[in-house]
Design an enzyme around this catalytic site. Structure first.
Site, PDB file in Angstrom:
ATOM      1  N   ASP A 265       0.892  -1.338  -0.149  1.00 11.55           N
ATOM      2  CA  ASP A 265       0.110  -0.162   0.013  1.00 11.55           C
ATOM      3  C   ASP A 265       0.960   1.322  -0.136  1.00 11.55           C
ATOM      4  O   ASP A 265       2.053   1.258   0.190  1.00 11.55           O
ATOM      5  CB  ASP A 265      -1.006  -0.040   1.179  1.00 11.55           C
ATOM      6  CG  ASP A 265      -2.168   0.948   0.786  1.00 11.55           C
ATOM      7  OD1 ASP A 265      -3.108   0.566   1.769  1.00 11.55           O
ATOM      8  OD2 ASP A 265      -2.110   1.785   0.058  1.00 11.55           O
TER       9      ASP A 265
HETATM   10  C1  GLC Z   1      -4.557   4.273  -0.242  1.00 17.13           C
HETATM   11  C2  GLC Z   1      -5.242   3.017   0.200  1.00 17.13           C
HETATM   12  C3  GLC Z   1      -5.190   2.080  -0.989  1.00 17.13           C
HETATM   13  C4  GLC Z   1      -4.851   2.877  -2.544  1.00 17.13           C
HETATM   14  C5  GLC Z   1      -3.435   3.376  -2.219  1.00 17.13           C
HETATM   15  C6  GLC Z   1      -3.146   4.248  -3.871  1.00 17.13           C
HETATM   16  O1  GLC Z   1      -3.829   4.639   0.895  1.00 17.13           O
HETATM   17  O2  GLC Z   1      -4.956   2.483   1.126  1.00 17.13           O
HETATM   18  O3  GLC Z   1      -6.648   1.376  -0.901  1.00 17.13           O
HETATM   19  O4  GLC Z   1      -5.126   2.107  -3.617  1.00 17.13           O
HETATM   20  O5  GLC Z   1      -3.300   4.395  -1.033  1.00 17.13           O
HETATM   21  O6  GLC Z   1      -4.013   5.522  -3.667  1.00 17.13           O
END
Ligand code: GLC
Length: 738
Positions: A265
């Site tokens: 993430d």
């Molecule tokens: C965010 C989310 C994830 C998302 C990523 C990119 O914090 O937790 O679901 O795809 O970052 O935006």
């Protein structure tokens, strides 16, 4: 040896490894088997080139191998539609004018359809949009279990049952990937809240992990063939999930044989050594060494950048681990942008908006109806619409799933369209929820400013009810802070902004009243007995207004079923202590600690096993027609059982029913839920039509996970097969013995 020598050597190798037939190097020959292409490309790459692919080069891309003509990988949110383009290094929108997408319904809305075919349709449509926008990895779907109704991202997930989520994630993944786009299933794993999501360790026993929190991910990988998995921000047993050895190496890549890429993430990678050894393949979104945002050299500071290079050079890191990462990344490239099948995709097509409308409508849940629906208003009558959610655009907000869509049909406009020339549709705001109209440069253009006081707003709404033929309340939550929004959890399931008081006041007028709750998570409905009908609407995407009105007018016969329990009150739920939720601090532990003491007893597993009454149960949803389940029986079949029944539409309009099969193991050596969903079938029938439904129960379906044996165990003894139209509305109880 200089890198120049290696480059020259690799070109010579490339030439002599050319495929005699096509004259192309094997990795460039799409007719060659995937693994041959991977090995050929790998053999040509330098260590530095392999390393470069393992981390971001921009906010949403990771490096390819320019020298070999292997493109970079482009990642994009989100599960409901293709996020507007952002600047190379920023979260800010790039301000393009051609990246407005089709906004599909929130995944909880898809889950509420209980329809595998619609999930395939959804995946295919969103995959087409990702491909058209030249994105290789779609950062979705999210399938974390609904452990608490407070989870701020409940709207992005598929409910409280692992079987339902598992059955629906598989077609979604296949639909996406048929377009040469990798589905990146998230957030792996036991990521069930937003409070302190980057600093809390989920601590739970193996039975709970394997029975509740892993099955949907396993289905996505083993049955769906997902090409990517996103590690979650939290910790599991005090190791960060983006490099959690047990989750990534032992279970995902070991037990399940996952051959794709694990992507962190954004900012979820937290440690140099673990990032190398514990199964992470692509590090995204990191702010290493305290660098935040877009400091020019931040990408070389990534854990899998210079720190990794040092470890490779001094021998602390091995070539084979690097090669494994590089293989998985190359495999992803050859499955997507360099796929043998060329895909062009499509964007904002009428078919996509029609799909969005159909999925949204099929997931709308009719919770209660004393005949007030479908709407029946005398010619020239007056429909009083009350509530901010009749007007406020909902495709925006909610966090990373925020979208810029070509258009969004709000309920008020759809109502005025449907009743044009027939009835007067008057709107009273009733309350003020969220007045935001700019979401990271996605500007809705709405004016949500309001000068009236809460009391005045309510008085105006009540006064306007006086000469109305029906009051149609459209309220709920709105994806603002603490109201179904990433990064924040809800603080209770009570409706915000004084809505309960307003609904009671409107009900007290004695007018016929329909309440539509627009939300992505459960809300308390203390006024449920005082209104004539209740509809659970969702964040339905670009066509949400049309979908809702299709159901309210009867153009579409509602067939949605709740993918989660609608409790009477938060306190009735299984999370009773701080240590269960939102977690506690403990001596000697760096991170917050959260204990899943409730074990497998979440959602209906909890309420039904403890005999706790709920407002509306898991799997509940009414129709404008009626159905009957008859001739239910169970028989042995191979080393399992078959459960059969006949479903009949006994009403006067066509409609669909979801026949649900729950299993109850009444003689178990462990405490098991009194029922667990192990089958469902959505059947569309004309009036008077009947259809046989049949379910197979294999031993796995009868098993619980025995942590000691680390195996699924089906114990001999008496079982019950419960057939019903919700988890509480059981029509047949069939006994059989294993
Ligand atoms: C965010 C989310 C994830 C998302 C990523 C990119 O914090 O937790 O679901 O795809 O970052 O935006």
């Amino acid at each position: 040896m200089s890198t120049k020598f290696f480059s020259a050597l690799s070109i010579i190798l490339a030439v002599c490894a050319c495929c005699p037939k096509t004259g192309k190097p094997v990795y460039l020959d799409p007719s060659k088997p995937l693994e041959e292409r991977v090995e050929d490309a790998l053999s040509r790459m330098t260590m530095e080139e392999k390393l470069a692919m393992t981390h971001a080069q921009s906010k949403f891309s990771s490096a390819g191998v320019p020298r070999l003509g292997i493109p970079e990988l482009w990642h994009t949110d989100g599960p409901h539609g293709i996020r507007p383009e952002v600047l190379w290094d920023e979260w800010d929108q790039a301000g393009w004018t051609n990246d407005s997408c089709t906004a599909f319904p929130a995944l909880v809305n898809l889950a509420a359809t209980w329809d595998r075919d619609l999930s395939l349709l959804y995946g295919n449509c969103i995959g087409e949009e990702a491909r058209y926008r030249e994105k290789d990895i779609l950062l979705g779907p999210g399938i974390n279990m609904g452990r608490t109704p407070l989870n701020g991202r409940t709207f992005e997930y598929m409910g409280e049952d692992p079987y339902l989520a598992g059955q629906l994630v598989v077609p979604y993944v296949k639909g996406v990937q048929t377009n040469g786009v990798a589905a990146c299933v998230k957030h792996y794993a036991v990521n069930n809240q937003e409070v302190r999501r980057t600093a809390t360790s989920s601590n739970l026993d193996d039975r709970t992990l394997y029975e509740i929190y892993l099955p949907a991910f396993k289905a996505a990988v083993v049955e769906g063939g997902a090409w990517a998995i996103m590690g979650s921000y939290n910790l599991y047993n005090n190791q960060f999930n983006c490099h959690n050895k047990r989750l990534l190496c032992d279970i995902l890549k070991g037990e399940w044989g996952f051959d794709g890429v694990v992507i962190s993430d954004w900012g979820g990678c937290r440690d140099d050594d673990e990032a190398v050894t514990n199964g992470l393949d692509i590090e995204m979104g990191t702010w290493t060494n305290g660098l935040r945002g877009a400091a020019s050299d931040s990408y070389s500071n990534y854990h899998l950048a210079n720190p990794y290079l040092e470890r490779l050079r001094d021998g602390r890191a091995t070539q084979e681990v690097l090669d494994d990462k590089a293989r998985r990344i190359l495999r992803t490239v050859f499955r997507t942008s360099m796929s043998p099948e060329q895909h062009f995709g499509s964007f904002n097509s009428p078919e996509h908006y029609a799909a969005a409308r159909k999925i949204a409508a099929q997931g709308i849940v009719l919770l209660k109806n004393d005949g007030a629906l479908p709407l029946n208003v005398p010619d020239g009558g007056k429909i009083l619409v009350v509530g901010e959610n009749a007007y406020k655009m909902m495709v925006v907000g909610g966090g990373s799933s925020n979208l810029k869509t070509k258009y969004e049909v709000i309920p008020l406009d759809a109502l005025r369209e449907a009743f044009d020339g027939k009835a007067d549709v008057v709107w009273e705001r009733g309350y003020v929820g969220d007045v935001t109209t700019d979401y990271n440069k996605v500007v809705t253009g709405q004016d949500l400013s309001e000068s009236r006081s809460a009391d005045q707003l309510m008085a105006d709404a009540v006064a306007s009810a006086a000469d109305a033929d029906i009051v149609l309340y459209i309220g709920g939550l709105n994806k603002s802070k603490n109201q179904d929004n990433e990064g924040t959890d809800r603080e209770d399931i009570v409706l915000p902004y004084g809505q309960d008081r307003l609904i009671e006041a409107l009900a007290a007028t004695g007018k016929k009243m329909v309440v539509v709750n627009i939300s992505g998570s459960p809300v308390a409905m203390p006024w449920a007995d005082k209104v004539n009908a209740i509809v659970q609407g969702w964040y339905g995407g670009s066509e949400s207004g049309h979908a809702l009105v299709d159901v309210l007018t009867g153009a579409v016969n509602p067939s949605g079923k709740l993918p989660f329990t609608m409790p009477l009150a938060l306190a009735d739920g299984p999370l009773k202590t701080e240590r269960q939720y939102p977690g506690i601090q403990e001596e000697g532990k760096d991170w917050w600690q959260e204990y899943y003491d409730e074990g497998v007893f979440i959602g209906y597993r909890w309420y039904s096993s403890k005999g706790i009454p709920v407002c509306y149960p898991f799997g509940h949803g009414l129709s404008y027609t009626t159905f009957d389940i008859a001739d239910a029986r169970v028989k042995r079949s191979g080393n399992g059982f078959k459960v059969m029944a006949t479903l009949k539409n006994t009403g006067s309009v066509a409609g669909a029913e979801v026949v649900q099969l729950y299993v109850s193991d009444v003689e178990a050596s462990v405490e098991r839920p009194v029922k667990e969903l192990k089958g469902f079938e959505k059947v569309y029938l004309e009036p008077g039509q009947s259809r046989k439904v049949e379910f197979t129960l294999d031993r796995q379906a009868l098993s619980f996970f025995d942590a000691e044996k680390h195996a699924w165990v089906a114990e001999p003894g008496e079982f019950h097969a419960l057939l019903g139209t919700s988890s509480e509305d059981i029509k047949a109880d069939l006994t059989f013995t294993l």
